[in-house]
Design a protein around this motif. Structure first.
Motif, short mmCIF file in Angstrom:
data_model
loop_
_atom_site.label_atom_id
_atom_site.label_comp_id
_atom_site.label_asym_id
_atom_site.label_seq_id
_atom_site.Cartn_x
_atom_site.Cartn_y
_atom_site.Cartn_z
N GLY A 121 0.79 -1.22 0.00
CA GLY A 121 0.00 0.00 0.00
C GLY A 121 0.82 1.27 0.00
O GLY A 121 1.82 1.38 -0.70
N ASN A 122 0.43 2.22 0.85
CA ASN A 122 1.05 3.53 0.88
C ASN A 122 1.75 3.80 2.22
O ASN A 122 1.67 4.90 2.75
CB ASN A 122 0.01 4.61 0.58
N ILE A 123 2.45 2.82 2.74
CA ILE A 123 3.08 2.94 4.05
C ILE A 123 4.05 4.12 4.14
O ILE A 123 4.13 4.78 5.17
CB ILE A 123 3.79 1.61 4.47
N LEU A 124 4.80 4.39 3.08
CA LEU A 124 5.78 5.48 3.14
C LEU A 124 5.08 6.84 3.31
O LEU A 124 5.55 7.69 4.07
CB LEU A 124 6.67 5.47 1.91
N ASP A 125 3.96 7.03 2.63
CA ASP A 125 3.19 8.26 2.79
C ASP A 125 2.59 8.36 4.19
O ASP A 125 2.59 9.42 4.81
CB ASP A 125 2.08 8.35 1.74
N VAL A 126 2.07 7.23 4.69
CA VAL A 126 1.49 7.21 6.04
C VAL A 126 2.57 7.50 7.07
O VAL A 126 2.35 8.26 8.01
CB VAL A 126 0.79 5.86 6.32
N ALA A 130 2.49 10.54 9.74
CA ALA A 130 2.61 10.24 11.17
C ALA A 130 3.77 11.02 11.79
O ALA A 130 3.64 11.60 12.87
CB ALA A 130 2.78 8.74 11.39
N THR A 131 4.90 11.04 11.11
CA THR A 131 6.07 11.77 11.62
C THR A 131 5.76 13.26 11.74
O THR A 131 6.07 13.89 12.75
CB THR A 131 7.28 11.54 10.69
#
Length: 185
Positions: A121-126, A130-131
């Motif tokens: 999915g889009n974990i890097l964007d999430v 979050a950061t």
């Protein structure tokens, strides 16, 4: 990503082991989880999520989850004394980025990101969102063990990753889980 892209190293890993216990011990210590992490076994993936929230000292907060997540994740959030904030799932199996970018609530503490159906999915964007918002990120790797994003294993991006070895998971040992912290809590 298709399962075929990451099944070969996972299958090779399991064929080298002799018992379920040996699989579990080597699994948590392998680079397919998180290198240089603090890992323990738990009774289940649900317990792993509950324990992660307790270890992160999160209480009376809101935790973002996608609508297509397992109901036991909701159960773990509620048992930890927190409340789930359900957002839409994206087309690629991740979390709807538009919705979480627009969440302006000081009681939100973090995100639980499940790799549904083995999709990264889009974990890097999430992670970036979050950061930016100072939220923790828990990766639920139960359905994507061995998957990679930009040559980095799923479970390596957040503050904590959790695994489940329950029925229907790629690593089906009928019960059990693990939790991996990137640093000592």
């Amino acid at each position: 990503r298709t399962r075929r892209q990451f099944d070969a190293p996972v299958l090779e890993f399991f064929f080298k082991q002799k018992t379920a216990y040996e699989i579990g011990v080597r699994l948590v210590g392998s680079e397919m989880c998180i290198r240089d992490s603090y890992s323990i076994f738990t009774r289940s993936g649900t317990v792993s999520i509950w324990l992660a929230l307790k270890a992160l000292d999160v209480k009376d907060k809101k935790i973002i989850i996608p609508a297509n997540i397992c109901y036991l994740v909701v159960f773990a959030i509620v048992l930890s004394g927190n409340r789930p904030v359900v957002v839409d799932a994206s087309e690629n199996g991740g979390i709807d980025l538009h919705q979480i970018r627009n969440l302006q609530d000081s009681t939100i503490a973090g995100v639980i990101y499940p790799y549904m159906y083995g999709n990264t999915g889009n974990i890097l964007d999430v992670k970036n969102i979050a950061t930016k918002n100072n939220w923790f990120l828990i990766e639920d790797v139960a359905q994507a063990f061995g998957a990679k994003i930009n040559n980095v294993y799923a479970g390596s991006f957040g503050d904590v990753s959790v695994l489940s070895f329950g029925n229907g998971k790629p690593i089906d040992m009928k019960t059990g889980g693990a939790i991996n912290f990137k640093s000592a809590i």
